[in-house]
Design an enzyme around this catalytic site. Structure first.
Site, mmCIF file in Angstrom:
data_model
loop_
_atom_site.group_PDB
_atom_site.id
_atom_site.type_symbol
_atom_site.label_atom_id
_atom_site.label_comp_id
_atom_site.label_asym_id
_atom_site.label_seq_id
_atom_site.Cartn_x
_atom_site.Cartn_y
_atom_site.Cartn_z
ATOM 1 N N ARG A 85 0.838 -1.205 0.000
ATOM 2 C CA ARG A 85 0.000 0.000 0.000
ATOM 3 C C ARG A 85 0.869 1.249 0.000
ATOM 4 N NH1 ARG A 85 -5.226 0.946 -1.062
ATOM 5 N NH2 ARG A 85 -5.855 -0.817 0.278
ATOM 6 N N ARG A 108 1.280 -6.637 -9.728
ATOM 7 C CA ARG A 108 1.748 -5.980 -8.500
ATOM 8 C C ARG A 108 2.018 -6.994 -7.388
ATOM 9 N NH1 ARG A 108 -3.372 -3.494 -5.306
ATOM 10 N NH2 ARG A 108 -4.858 -5.169 -5.718
ATOM 11 N N HIS A 184 -0.846 3.600 -10.050
ATOM 12 C CA HIS A 184 -1.673 4.058 -8.926
ATOM 13 C C HIS A 184 -0.797 4.861 -7.959
ATOM 14 C CE1 HIS A 184 -4.354 4.121 -5.538
ATOM 15 N NE2 HIS A 184 -5.174 3.187 -5.987
ATOM 16 N N ASP A 229 -13.807 9.049 -5.329
ATOM 17 C CA ASP A 229 -13.252 7.979 -6.176
ATOM 18 C C ASP A 229 -13.892 8.094 -7.556
ATOM 19 O OD1 ASP A 229 -12.069 5.748 -7.237
ATOM 20 O OD2 ASP A 229 -12.947 4.319 -5.819
ATOM 21 N N GLU A 285 -4.208 8.982 -10.805
ATOM 22 C CA GLU A 285 -3.722 7.780 -11.468
ATOM 23 C C GLU A 285 -3.882 7.846 -12.987
ATOM 24 O OE1 GLU A 285 -5.868 4.509 -9.679
ATOM 25 O OE2 GLU A 285 -6.213 5.725 -7.880
#
Length: 323
Positions: A85, A108, A184, A229, A285
């Site tokens: 994170r 990832r 991200h 978001d 992003e």
């Protein structure tokens, strides 16, 4: 006398060769948290970035003053297969939950390798301080997503200490495939309530808190006072994060990624995010989601993300790096 001159000349040549090697191969391979391998890259002015081979993930980017420009969660978990994170996670071959794969794809959560002999990559932006990474689809990957690929990623410092990411994805299969893609980045900010994101006015977006319902943003800029978001569609190549408290602007330039996500969870509970962490970052992003990228066998796709930090008061034309 002639021998002395020759020795001086040879010494000068040796110094020059060493200097060139230092300039073009300035990375250190070392152990990071929990013994995970990471690469540290520095330029001659002390600017740096760090990237973990797990996830091919940049976890630090510092200027010449040693100031951290990326955000890492205070509760980040460096234990595979859990994603890390913070920093700059790599999203492929699927953005979020837009398809049948695990959220944000699987690269990832893979161990990348250093690419010792990458194909030529022309760039006048890089200072030479860079590292090339590579990930090839495995048998386990093919069971999840039945398409062979080679993903190359160059992470570099620009001449002004900018951070430059250049992904190259090749279809090494015998059949075409399509994918969605993104980075991200978690950008470090003074306080989420003291920033604004510019460059997305009058654009359509999908509200990811409302089942991706489509809206149009008529505001001059984005500010934050609650969870946000949004997936913005067909965005300009340059976006800005203005930090009023720091009096600095993060400039995000992108090529090959038509869309952009703006995200901050506010005080929504996230298991691997500290309670107050949301105040210290914003995610802007660069992504390609609305129109998936299609690759024929043997075809390669390339994109660029170029991030710089400039004083908020300076001229936009003089402060934004040219590509």
């Amino acid at each position: 006398m002639g021998n002395k001159i020759n020795l001086i000349f040879l010494w000068a040549m040796l110094v020059a060769v060493v200097a060139m090697a230092t300039e073009h191969r300035p990375f250190e391979r070392t152990k990071g948290i929990n013994g995970l391998e990471k690469i540290i890259v520095r330029d001659r002015r002390g600017r740096s970035f760090e990237v973990y081979l797990y996830g091919g993930q940049v976890t630090s980017w510092k200027n010449e003053k040693g100031e951290e420009l990326l955000f890492m969660s205070t509760k980040a978990i460096f234990e595979p297969p859990t994603p890390i994170r913070g920093g700059i996670p790599v999203l492929f071959p699927q953005y979020s939950n837009t398809g049948p794969l695990p959220g944000h794809g699987f690269v990832r959560q893979r161990f990348w390798e250093i690419d010792a002999n990458p194909p030529p990559l022309r760039s006048h932006l890089s200072s030479g301080a860079h590292v090339d990474l590579i990930l090839k689809s495995s048998e386990a990957d093919l069971k999840i997503w039945p398409h062979k690929f080679i993903y190359r990623l160059r992470v570099a410092l620009g001449h002004g200490g900018d951070l430059i990411l250049t992904p190259r994805i090749r279809n090494s299969d015998v059949k075409p495939f399509n994918f969605t893609f993104g980075f991200h980045p978690y950008f470090s900010v003074s306080d989420i309530s003291q920033i604004q994101v510019e460059g997305l006015q009058n654009l359509d977006y999908l509200d990811q808190q409302k089942n991706r319902t489509r809206f149009t943003d008529h505001g001059k800029f984005i500010t934050f006072d609650s969870q946000l978001d949004r997936l913005y569609l067909r965005t300009p190549n340059t976006l800005r994060i203005v930090d009023h408290k720091k009096k600095k602007t993060i400039v995000v330039r992108k090529e090959g990624q038509a869309d952009a996500v703006v995200w901050n969870p506010w005080d929504k509970k996230v298991s691997d995010l500290g309670v107050e962490d949301y105040r210290r970052f914003v995610a802007v992003e660069p992504v390609a989601v609305e129109k998936p990228i299609i690759l024929k066998p043997g075809q390669e796709w390339k994109a660029i993300v170029h991030v710089s930090v400039v004083p908020s008061g300076c001229s936009r034309k003089s402060c934004i790096p040219h590509t």
